[in-house]
Design a protein around this motif. Structure first.
Motif, PDB file in Angstrom:
ATOM      1  N   ALA A   1       0.834  -1.201   0.000  1.00 31.07           N
ATOM      2  CA  ALA A   1       0.000   0.000   0.000  1.00 31.07           C
ATOM      3  C   ALA A   1       0.867   1.248   0.000  1.00 31.07           C
ATOM      4  CB  ALA A   1      -0.931  -0.012   1.215  1.00 31.07           C
ATOM      5  N   GLU A   2       1.978   1.199   0.747  1.00 30.37           N
ATOM      6  CA  GLU A   2       2.862   2.345   0.865  1.00 30.37           C
ATOM      7  C   GLU A   2       3.875   2.362  -0.281  1.00 30.37           C
ATOM      8  OE1 GLU A   2       2.706  -0.090   3.149  1.00 30.37           O
ATOM      9  OE2 GLU A   2       1.266   0.788   4.572  1.00 30.37           O
ATOM     10  N   ALA A   3       4.111   3.533  -0.817  1.00 24.73           N
ATOM     11  CA  ALA A   3       5.069   3.661  -1.923  1.00 24.73           C
ATOM     12  C   ALA A   3       6.466   3.254  -1.507  1.00 24.73           C
ATOM     13  CB  ALA A   3       5.069   5.087  -2.454  1.00 24.73           C
TER      14      ALA A   3
ATOM     15  N   THR B   1      -3.633  -5.190  -0.479  1.00 22.66           N
ATOM     16  CA  THR B   1      -4.422  -3.972  -0.308  1.00 22.66           C
ATOM     17  C   THR B   1      -4.886  -3.412  -1.644  1.00 22.66           C
ATOM     18  OG1 THR B   1      -2.407  -2.633  -0.362  1.00 22.66           O
ATOM     19  CG2 THR B   1      -3.210  -3.343   1.809  1.00 22.66           C
ATOM     20  N   LEU B   2      -6.007  -2.704  -1.602  1.00 22.82           N
ATOM     21  CA  LEU B   2      -6.516  -2.037  -2.791  1.00 22.82           C
ATOM     22  C   LEU B   2      -5.481  -1.064  -3.343  1.00 22.82           C
ATOM     23  CD1 LEU B   2      -8.743  -1.249  -4.801  1.00 22.82           C
ATOM     24  CD2 LEU B   2      -9.638   0.314  -3.030  1.00 22.82           C
ATOM     25  N   GLN B   3      -4.796  -0.348  -2.447  1.00 21.37           N
ATOM     26  CA  GLN B   3      -3.811   0.647  -2.897  1.00 21.37           C
ATOM     27  C   GLN B   3      -2.672   0.000  -3.680  1.00 21.37           C
ATOM     28  OE1 GLN B   3      -5.083   0.269   0.163  1.00 21.37           O
ATOM     29  NE2 GLN B   3      -5.169   2.208   1.319  1.00 21.37           N
ATOM     30  N   SER B   4      -2.281  -1.204  -3.279  1.00 20.48           N
ATOM     31  CA  SER B   4      -1.189  -1.869  -4.000  1.00 20.48           C
ATOM     32  C   SER B   4      -1.610  -2.237  -5.420  1.00 20.48           C
ATOM     33  CB  SER B   4      -0.713  -3.104  -3.231  1.00 20.48           C
ATOM     34  OG  SER B   4      -1.729  -4.082  -3.137  1.00 20.48           O
ATOM     35  N   TYR B   5      -2.852  -2.691  -5.582  1.00 21.29           N
ATOM     36  CA  TYR B   5      -3.329  -3.032  -6.935  1.00 21.29           C
ATOM     37  C   TYR B   5      -3.537  -1.779  -7.782  1.00 21.29           C
ATOM     38  CZ  TYR B   5      -3.967  -7.654  -5.011  1.00 21.29           C
ATOM     39  OH  TYR B   5      -3.743  -8.863  -4.413  1.00 21.29           O
ATOM     40  N   GLN B   6      -4.001  -0.714  -7.158  1.00 19.50           N
ATOM     41  CA  GLN B   6      -4.133   0.544  -7.901  1.00 19.50           C
ATOM     42  C   GLN B   6      -2.767   1.032  -8.365  1.00 19.50           C
ATOM     43  OE1 GLN B   6      -6.251   2.715  -4.826  1.00 19.50           O
ATOM     44  NE2 GLN B   6      -8.202   2.479  -5.891  1.00 19.50           N
TER      45      GLN B   6
END
Length: 268
Positions: free
Chosen positions: A22-24, A65-70
């Motif tokens: 999720a985190e950059a 996480t959703l953020q990782s796929y985005q």
């Protein structure tokens, strides 16, 4: 219109095991996985001017996480080609599906050129090893039987054969015989492609090429008894699929950058 030349081909790029967070700034065993994926994509764009398809062969995410796929969708969108994803053992399908909304990223059967590519989900929730459930075996049989005049490439995440790497033996595909029972019925199958093992692999079985690929982040050391990392750089695989049914393939790795990796790591 004249019929296509036997040498007419399509180009497929495989991105595998990106393990995004999720985190950059998320890192896996010392390597920032967004940075490594970005550099692999830079390499793809520099080396491959005309790509017909991108296949992301599982473990797009490390944390589900959703953020990782985005982030994966955004980063890989730099490649101007249709992209299709399927799950690995670290992936979470609800979040992957949410990130894929509005596109056909998760469509499992793709016709491109004179080929059909079938993407199978071998991931089992909560499990590191893989298994092809009945619905996946039925999908495969249907895809193959409905296109007898096409050449076929079949893809999944988990390795279905031994790769001579002892610690990975228990975490491959648990029912490989079920897979090969289907494949052996269809002579139009030309190749079987997977990820998961974070290393280059190329073999053959009953006239079918067996191929695996490096990760876009950390690399596993080949033929290791216990978990061990390699110092090779992240990379990708390209596959040129010719209309006459043969294929050419190779691996390319990032150059000109020194990646940080914790070689003392004992798992991932």
């Amino acid at each position: 219109m004249p019929s296509p030349s036997p040498q007419t081909s399509v180009l497929v790029v495989q991105l595998s095991d990106s393990h995004l967070f999720a985190e950059a700034e998320g890192s896996l065993l010392g390597m920032n996985t967004r940075d490594s994926l970005q550099r692999v994509i830079d390499t793809v764009l520099a080396e491959q001017p005309a790509i017909d398809l991108v296949v992301a062969s599982g473990d797009l995410s490390q944390d589900g996480t959703l953020q990782s796929y985005q982030a994966f969708r955004d980063l890989s969108a730099r490649i101007n080609a249709p992209a299709h994803w399927f799950a690995g053992n670290h992936d979470e399908m609800p979040q992957m599906a949410q990130a894929a909304a509005g596109g056909d990223f998760l469509e499992p059967v793709i016709d491109v050129g004179e080929w059909r590519i079938t993407l199978l989900n071998s991931a089992v929730s909560g499990s590191v090893p893989g298994y092809l459930a009945d619905d996946q075996l039925q999908l495969l049989a249907q895809s193959l039987s409905e296109a007898p005049d096409r050449h076929h490439l079949v893809c999944l995440h988990h390795h279905p054969v031994s790769i001579d790497c002892k610690w990975m033996e228990p975490i491959g595909l648990r029912n490989p015989h079920a897979l090969f029972d289907v494949l052996d019925r269809f002579p139009q199958v030309k190749a079987l492609l997977w990820g998961h093992i974070h290393q280059d692999f190329n073999s053959e079985r009953n006239g079918v090429q067996l191929i695996a690929s490096p990760s876009t982040c950390i690399q596993f050391k080949p033929r290791s008894e216990d978990f061990a990392l390699d110092e090779l750089a992240p990379g990708y695989r390209w596959l040129r699929l010719f209309n006459d049914g043969h294929l050419e393939t190779g691996v390319s790795r990032v150059t000109g950058h020194q990646f940080t990796v914790d070689l003392t790591g004992e798992g991932y």
